[in-house]
Motif scaffolding. Sequence first.
Motif, PDB file in Angstrom:
ATOM      1  N   ALA A   6      -4.873  39.057  16.175  1.00  0.00           N
ATOM      2  CA  ALA A   6      -6.272  38.722  16.409  1.00  0.00           C
ATOM      3  C   ALA A   6      -7.155  39.943  16.166  1.00  0.00           C
ATOM      4  CB  ALA A   6      -6.461  38.228  17.842  1.00  0.00           C
ATOM      5  N   GLU A   7      -8.401  39.689  15.786  1.00  0.00           N
ATOM      6  CA  GLU A   7      -9.320  40.783  15.502  1.00  0.00           C
ATOM      7  C   GLU A   7      -9.898  41.322  16.809  1.00  0.00           C
ATOM      8  OE1 GLU A   7     -13.479  40.498  13.637  1.00  0.00           O
ATOM      9  OE2 GLU A   7     -12.136  40.833  11.937  1.00  0.00           O
ATOM     10  N   ILE A   8      -9.745  42.612  17.025  1.00  0.00           N
ATOM     11  CA  ILE A   8     -10.261  43.277  18.219  1.00  0.00           C
ATOM     12  C   ILE A   8     -11.457  44.123  17.812  1.00  0.00           C
ATOM     13  CG2 ILE A   8      -9.760  44.933  20.050  1.00  0.00           C
ATOM     14  CD1 ILE A   8      -6.772  44.164  19.657  1.00  0.00           C
ATOM     15  N   LYS A   9     -12.566  43.969  18.512  1.00  0.00           N
ATOM     16  CA  LYS A   9     -13.745  44.792  18.259  1.00  0.00           C
ATOM     17  C   LYS A   9     -13.673  46.008  19.171  1.00  0.00           C
ATOM     18  CE  LYS A   9     -16.637  40.785  17.207  1.00  0.00           C
ATOM     19  NZ  LYS A   9     -15.703  39.754  17.686  1.00  0.00           N
ATOM     20  N   ILE A  10     -13.464  47.166  18.570  1.00  0.00           N
ATOM     21  CA  ILE A  10     -13.342  48.389  19.348  1.00  0.00           C
ATOM     22  C   ILE A  10     -14.700  48.732  19.962  1.00  0.00           C
ATOM     23  CG2 ILE A  10     -12.801  50.855  19.234  1.00  0.00           C
ATOM     24  CD1 ILE A  10     -10.937  50.142  16.873  1.00  0.00           C
ATOM     25  N   GLY A  11     -14.699  49.005  21.244  1.00  0.00           N
ATOM     26  CA  GLY A  11     -15.934  49.339  21.937  1.00  0.00           C
ATOM     27  C   GLY A  11     -16.599  48.137  22.577  1.00  0.00           C
ATOM     28  N   GLU A  12     -16.184  46.928  22.207  1.00  0.00           N
ATOM     29  CA  GLU A  12     -16.740  45.718  22.795  1.00  0.00           C
ATOM     30  C   GLU A  12     -15.697  44.977  23.629  1.00  0.00           C
ATOM     31  OE1 GLU A  12     -18.976  43.091  20.229  1.00  0.00           O
ATOM     32  OE2 GLU A  12     -19.591  44.766  18.975  1.00  0.00           O
ATOM     33  N   ASP A  13     -14.537  44.729  23.022  1.00  0.00           N
ATOM     34  CA  ASP A  13     -13.508  43.983  23.734  1.00  0.00           C
ATOM     35  C   ASP A  13     -12.703  44.910  24.638  1.00  0.00           C
ATOM     36  OD1 ASP A  13     -14.264  41.716  22.374  1.00  0.00           O
ATOM     37  OD2 ASP A  13     -12.775  41.963  20.796  1.00  0.00           O
ATOM     38  N   GLU A  14     -12.412  44.452  25.853  1.00  0.00           N
ATOM     39  CA  GLU A  14     -11.556  45.214  26.752  1.00  0.00           C
ATOM     40  C   GLU A  14     -10.137  44.671  26.714  1.00  0.00           C
ATOM     41  OE1 GLU A  14     -13.078  45.703  30.666  1.00  0.00           O
ATOM     42  OE2 GLU A  14     -15.027  46.398  29.955  1.00  0.00           O
ATOM     43  N   GLU A  15     -10.005  43.420  26.295  1.00  0.00           N
ATOM     44  CA  GLU A  15      -8.675  42.867  26.110  1.00  0.00           C
ATOM     45  C   GLU A  15      -8.651  42.099  24.805  1.00  0.00           C
ATOM     46  OE1 GLU A  15      -8.918  38.604  28.460  1.00  0.00           O
ATOM     47  OE2 GLU A  15      -8.025  40.300  29.491  1.00  0.00           O
ATOM     48  N   CYS A  16      -7.454  41.888  24.296  1.00  0.00           N
ATOM     49  CA  CYS A  16      -7.303  41.200  23.026  1.00  0.00           C
ATOM     50  C   CYS A  16      -7.710  39.743  23.169  1.00  0.00           C
ATOM     51  CB  CYS A  16      -5.845  41.304  22.584  1.00  0.00           C
ATOM     52  SG  CYS A  16      -5.496  40.379  21.093  1.00  0.00           S
ATOM     53  N   PRO A  17      -8.540  39.233  22.254  1.00  0.00           N
ATOM     54  CA  PRO A  17      -8.957  37.829  22.336  1.00  0.00           C
ATOM     55  C   PRO A  17      -7.813  36.850  22.070  1.00  0.00           C
ATOM     56  CG  PRO A  17      -9.794  38.847  20.331  1.00  0.00           C
ATOM     57  CD  PRO A  17      -9.191  39.942  21.152  1.00  0.00           C
ATOM     58  N   GLY A  18      -6.725  37.335  21.473  1.00  0.00           N
ATOM     59  CA  GLY A  18      -5.604  36.450  21.159  1.00  0.00           C
ATOM     60  C   GLY A  18      -4.562  36.411  22.257  1.00  0.00           C
ATOM     61  N   CYS A  19      -3.990  37.577  22.588  1.00  0.00           N
ATOM     62  CA  CYS A  19      -2.882  37.597  23.549  1.00  0.00           C
ATOM     63  C   CYS A  19      -3.293  38.137  24.915  1.00  0.00           C
ATOM     64  CB  CYS A  19      -1.715  38.409  22.979  1.00  0.00           C
ATOM     65  SG  CYS A  19      -2.100  40.147  22.627  1.00  0.00           S
ATOM     66  N   HIS A  20      -4.552  38.547  25.050  1.00  0.00           N
ATOM     67  CA  HIS A  20      -5.131  38.995  26.320  1.00  0.00           C
ATOM     68  C   HIS A  20      -4.418  40.195  26.938  1.00  0.00           C
ATOM     69  CE1 HIS A  20      -7.871  35.647  26.230  1.00  0.00           C
ATOM     70  NE2 HIS A  20      -6.847  34.842  25.967  1.00  0.00           N
ATOM     71  N   ARG A  21      -3.850  41.042  26.078  1.00  0.00           N
ATOM     72  CA  ARG A  21      -3.317  42.296  26.589  1.00  0.00           C
ATOM     73  C   ARG A  21      -4.446  43.326  26.576  1.00  0.00           C
ATOM     74  NH1 ARG A  21       2.757  42.520  25.004  1.00  0.00           N
ATOM     75  NH2 ARG A  21       3.013  40.565  23.902  1.00  0.00           N
ATOM     76  N   ASN A  22      -4.238  44.439  27.256  1.00  0.00           N
ATOM     77  CA  ASN A  22      -5.187  45.543  27.186  1.00  0.00           C
ATOM     78  C   ASN A  22      -5.233  46.049  25.746  1.00  0.00           C
ATOM     79  OD1 ASN A  22      -6.222  48.312  27.321  1.00  0.00           O
ATOM     80  ND2 ASN A  22      -6.057  48.064  29.524  1.00  0.00           N
ATOM     81  N   ILE A  23      -6.415  46.357  25.240  1.00  0.00           N
ATOM     82  CA  ILE A  23      -6.526  46.766  23.835  1.00  0.00           C
ATOM     83  C   ILE A  23      -5.740  48.037  23.540  1.00  0.00           C
ATOM     84  CG2 ILE A  23      -8.701  45.588  23.372  1.00  0.00           C
ATOM     85  CD1 ILE A  23     -10.079  48.342  23.572  1.00  0.00           C
TER      86      ILE A  23
END
Length: 50
Positions: free
Chosen positions: A17-34
């Motif tokens: 899944a695409e993670i936005k660095i600086g915006e997302d705190e967890e992965c939008p796909g698997c919900h792990r910590n970025i």
Amino acid sequence: MAEEKVSSCTACMHCGAEIKIGEDEECPGCHRNIDECIVDTSVTSSIYPM
């Protein structure tokens, strides 16, 4: 010229899944910590020099 918000995106190494660095705190796909999802290329290149 309008100021553009610079946000670099990277793919999660677990689910892709695409993670936005600086915006997302967890992965939008698997919900792990970025921190667990992002592969730091500077770290991997020091372990496996090209």
